[in-house]
Design a protein around this motif. Structure first.
Motif, PDB file in Angstrom:
ATOM      1  N   GLY A 155      -9.135  -9.986  10.021  1.00  0.00           N
ATOM      2  CA  GLY A 155      -9.899 -11.232  10.057  1.00  0.00           C
ATOM      3  C   GLY A 155      -9.035 -12.446   9.808  1.00  0.00           C
ATOM      4  O   GLY A 155      -9.149 -13.471  10.503  1.00  0.00           O
ATOM      5  N   ASP A 156      -8.132 -12.359   8.821  1.00  0.00           N
ATOM      6  CA  ASP A 156      -7.238 -13.485   8.530  1.00  0.00           C
ATOM      7  C   ASP A 156      -6.326 -13.782   9.718  1.00  0.00           C
ATOM      8  O   ASP A 156      -6.077 -14.947  10.041  1.00  0.00           O
ATOM      9  CB  ASP A 156      -6.383 -13.172   7.298  1.00  0.00           C
ATOM     10  N   HIS A 157      -5.838 -12.713  10.366  1.00  0.00           N
ATOM     11  CA  HIS A 157      -4.916 -12.918  11.488  1.00  0.00           C
ATOM     12  C   HIS A 157      -5.648 -13.512  12.689  1.00  0.00           C
ATOM     13  O   HIS A 157      -5.111 -14.420  13.351  1.00  0.00           O
ATOM     14  CB  HIS A 157      -4.273 -11.593  11.869  1.00  0.00           C
ATOM     15  N   TYR A 170       0.820  -1.216   0.000  1.00  0.00           N
ATOM     16  CA  TYR A 170       0.000   0.000   0.000  1.00  0.00           C
ATOM     17  C   TYR A 170       0.855   1.268   0.000  1.00  0.00           C
ATOM     18  O   TYR A 170       0.306   2.371   0.039  1.00  0.00           O
ATOM     19  CB  TYR A 170      -0.912   0.030   1.231  1.00  0.00           C
ATOM     20  N   ARG A 207     -10.744  -1.531   3.924  1.00  0.00           N
ATOM     21  CA  ARG A 207     -11.071  -2.883   3.468  1.00  0.00           C
ATOM     22  C   ARG A 207      -9.902  -3.828   3.700  1.00  0.00           C
ATOM     23  O   ARG A 207     -10.077  -4.958   4.159  1.00  0.00           O
ATOM     24  CB  ARG A 207     -11.453  -2.830   1.989  1.00  0.00           C
ATOM     25  N   GLY A 208      -8.681  -3.360   3.380  1.00  0.00           N
ATOM     26  CA  GLY A 208      -7.503  -4.201   3.581  1.00  0.00           C
ATOM     27  C   GLY A 208      -7.251  -4.510   5.041  1.00  0.00           C
ATOM     28  O   GLY A 208      -6.837  -5.620   5.391  1.00  0.00           O
ATOM     29  N   THR A 209      -7.524  -3.525   5.915  1.00  0.00           N
ATOM     30  CA  THR A 209      -7.317  -3.736   7.351  1.00  0.00           C
ATOM     31  C   THR A 209      -8.266  -4.792   7.892  1.00  0.00           C
ATOM     32  O   THR A 209      -7.864  -5.694   8.639  1.00  0.00           O
ATOM     33  CB  THR A 209      -7.512  -2.427   8.112  1.00  0.00           C
ATOM     34  N   TYR A 210      -9.537  -4.686   7.519  1.00  0.00           N
ATOM     35  CA  TYR A 210     -10.504  -5.678   7.997  1.00  0.00           C
ATOM     36  C   TYR A 210     -10.153  -7.074   7.483  1.00  0.00           C
ATOM     37  O   TYR A 210     -10.272  -8.067   8.209  1.00  0.00           O
ATOM     38  CB  TYR A 210     -11.919  -5.304   7.556  1.00  0.00           C
ATOM     39  N   ARG A 211      -9.700  -7.140   6.224  1.00  0.00           N
ATOM     40  CA  ARG A 211      -9.339  -8.447   5.670  1.00  0.00           C
ATOM     41  C   ARG A 211      -8.133  -9.028   6.413  1.00  0.00           C
ATOM     42  O   ARG A 211      -8.131 -10.202   6.789  1.00  0.00           O
ATOM     43  CB  ARG A 211      -9.029  -8.306   4.183  1.00  0.00           C
ATOM     44  N   ARG A 212      -7.120  -8.191   6.641  1.00  0.00           N
ATOM     45  CA  ARG A 212      -5.929  -8.690   7.315  1.00  0.00           C
ATOM     46  C   ARG A 212      -6.228  -9.033   8.774  1.00  0.00           C
ATOM     47  O   ARG A 212      -5.733 -10.041   9.295  1.00  0.00           O
ATOM     48  CB  ARG A 212      -4.806  -7.651   7.238  1.00  0.00           C
ATOM     49  N   THR A 236      -9.751   1.908   0.619  1.00  0.00           N
ATOM     50  CA  THR A 236      -8.958   0.715   0.312  1.00  0.00           C
ATOM     51  C   THR A 236      -8.243   0.194   1.558  1.00  0.00           C
ATOM     52  O   THR A 236      -8.220  -1.015   1.820  1.00  0.00           O
ATOM     53  CB  THR A 236      -7.922   1.034  -0.780  1.00  0.00           C
TER      54      THR A 236
END
Length: 571
Positions: free
Chosen positions: A94-96, A13, A87-92, A84
């Motif tokens: 959630g994955d973590h 980013y 969205r990327g923070t929530y995805r990361r 952006t």
């Protein structure tokens, strides 16, 4: 702060973030330069030379138009990049969270993660869209104006330049002064959120205790502490805000006195002095806004720090060269697991051939459920090894490991969706016929028939619209649909009424057929048909063998069995 932001999100980013910051900086410089054009324009107008003022007026209008275009591009870039990043923070995040050990999810984590995932992430990611642009403008535009003043009149410009370190020192001091109070407020905020969740979840207990009208003391105390911490945080920032305001006003007064002195001494003309003072006043508004913007930045930085700490929490390591086991026999090889200073499992050794059933029994706190968690790799062992088909579970890819294991716990959580959606979690690609067959095998079809919307009936958050036995049947149907070769059962019938217990037992028998099974149970009737029984006490295997062998020995298991067979005394 930008470095921390990129560390949280990942450096892919970096380019859009840096481009946005460059646009914001260019916008702030353009604003300062447009003010610079006021000096010759106002000088010409004040001296009555309208002809000379016209080209400066055109240049000023052009500069304002360029500033407006840059401002539009910078704001648009800020909103796009901010969206952006969000969205990327929530995805990361959630994955973590999905990769963290289950042991990390202590009760206090609920309020912490809930607050961070909602308000915290929004506050941290709103920096680019809402906070960074005015902060850059408040810092860069006055510096640009000071540079212009230095070019037009070095004495006034130098006087204005001397104020820069003073303002910077006040901002730094304010940040340090409010740091402790802000940290306490965030901590109290997190505690209060946890207490609110606790208050909502414990309504049945409070009402059963007749506390429906009185205030919940724990929640009241937590909210009161949050109020006090918020007041201290506000008061700690007040001296910095007042200091900044007084400093800016003192600087303007000093510049006014200096300009008057220079004008009276004929060093500069009155028109030039007036126009330079106009520039000086344009520095005031951005500088005065630094106090409020600085507070927003400190709040966003605090949330970023918490997010960074969470994302730095190490997940269970993935094997660099994962191994796929070809068998499904189980082995616990001198396993030791500690939780803090407490040893939960202590050099435990057990083996179970493929397709056999192991029952784990023992008193509460003996480590029975922990044994299941270790097998599913919710935690890693401290010493020893757990193997599936001769392969250490730490050498198996997590997804491959979980694909081999179906788990049915005592406390079943269902998502707020339909019954069919919750069953499909076991195998999302399953056909409708396979879902129906799993439900029938779990005796769930008779439940669905009496529900108003059948398969489309929503189960509510956590499955609250279903009874405990009905939720357990959904969980068994989900495990049947998964069709995994290893099944873990944890106290699945300990809190069921006789009718539901009989139905669940039938579903469990279908689930266990032909699979490697490890079951934990307090009701010893459910384990008598196990191929092997291990009696745990203090994290160690006190006894092991078949049901009949253990009864003949007359040891701990026999005593437990005899106690469970003793009828309750009449009242």
């Amino acid at each position: 702060m930008i470095r921390m932001l990129l560390r949280v999100l990942g450096h892919h980013y970096a380019r859009p973030v840096r481009r946005t910051i460059a646009l914001m900086t260019a916008t702030a410089i353009a604003e300062g330069l447009s003010y610079a054009l006021l000096v010759p324009m106002l000088h010409a107008l004040l001296t009555g030379d309208t002809t000379a003022a016209r080209p400066w007026l055109i240049a000023f209008a052009t500069a304002v138009a360029a500033y407006a275009a840059l401002r539009y591009a910078a704001d648009l870039s800020g909103f796009r990049v901010g969206t952006t990043l969000l969205r990327g923070t929530y995805r990361r995040l959630g994955d973590h969270l999905a990769r963290l050990p289950i042991g990390w999810y202590a009760p206090g984590r609920v309020g912490e993660v809930s607050l961070l995932a909602s308000r915290g992430v929004l506050q941290a990611m709103s920096v680019l869209a809402h906070v960074l642009s005015p902060y850059i403008a408040a810092a860069v535009t006055p510096l640009t104006i000071v540079a212009v003043m230095l070019a037009y009149n070095p004495p006034l410009g130098l006087a204005a330049l001397l104020a820069v370190p003073v303002v910077a020192a006040i901002q730094h001091w304010t940040g340090r002064a409010t740091n402790a109070a802000d940290t306490e407020r965030h901590h109290r905020d997190q505690q209060a959120t946890g207490r609110v969740i606790e208050y909502l979840q414990t309504q049945p207990v409070l009402r059963a205790g007749g506390r429906t009208t009185e205030r919940f003391t724990l929640l009241d105390d937590s909210l009161r502490e949050l109020q006090h911490a918020s007041r201290r945080s506000t008061l700690s920032a007040l001296p910095g805000v007042l200091g900044l305001t007084l400093t800016v006003q003192a600087i303007l007064t000093a510049l006014l006195i200096l300009a008057t002195h220079l004008a009276l001494g004929a060093t500069i003309g009155p028109a030039e002095a007036l126009t330079l003072l106009v520039l000086a006043t344009r520095c005031a508004d951005p500088l005065l806004s630094l106090g409020d913007i600085g507070g927003q930045l400190r709040g966003a930085r605090a949330e970023l720090t918490k997010l960074d700490t969470l994302l730095r929490t190490p997940p269970l390591p993935e094997p660099p060269d994962p191994i796929e086991p070809t068998r499904h026999d189980l082995e616990f090889d001198s396993v030791t697991f500690r939780h803090g200073d407490h040893t939960v499992i202590d050099h435990l050794t057990l083996t179970l051939p493929e397709g056999h059933r192991l029952a784990v029994v023992g008193p509460s706190g003996a480590g029975k459920t922990t044994l299941l968690h270790l097998l599913a790799r919710f935690h890693d062992v401290n010493t020893g090894a757990i193997r599936i088909g001769g392969t250490d579970v730490r050498a198996i890819d997590t997804q491959a490991l979980m694909a081999r294991i179906a788990i049915v716990f005592q406390d079943v959580y269902l998502f707020d969706a339909t019954i069919e959606d919750n069953i499909r979690l076991g195998r999302p690609a399953a056909t409708t016929a396979e879902v129906r067959a799993a439900a029938t095998a779990a005796r769930l079809d008779e439940v669905i028939e009496r529900l108003p919307d059948g398969w489309a009936t929503p189960v509510g958050e956590g499955g609250t619209l279903l009874s405990g036995g009905e939720r357990q049947r959904v969980s068994i149907a989900r495990a049947l649909l998964k069709d995994a070769p290893i099944v873990l059962l944890d106290e699945v019938t300990s809190a069921l009424d006789p009718a539901n217990e009989a139905a669940v037992h039938q579903g469990i028998e279908r689930l266990m057929a032909g699979r490697t099974v490890v079951m934990v149970a307090h009701r010893l009737r459910t384990v008598r048909n196990a191929d092997h029984i291990a009696f745990l006490d203090g994290g160690r295997v006190a006894e092991e063998g078949t049901h009949d062998e253990l009864l003949r020995r007359g040891g701990r298991y026999a005593a437990y069995w005899n106690l469970s067979m003793t009828p309750a005394a009449p009242e």
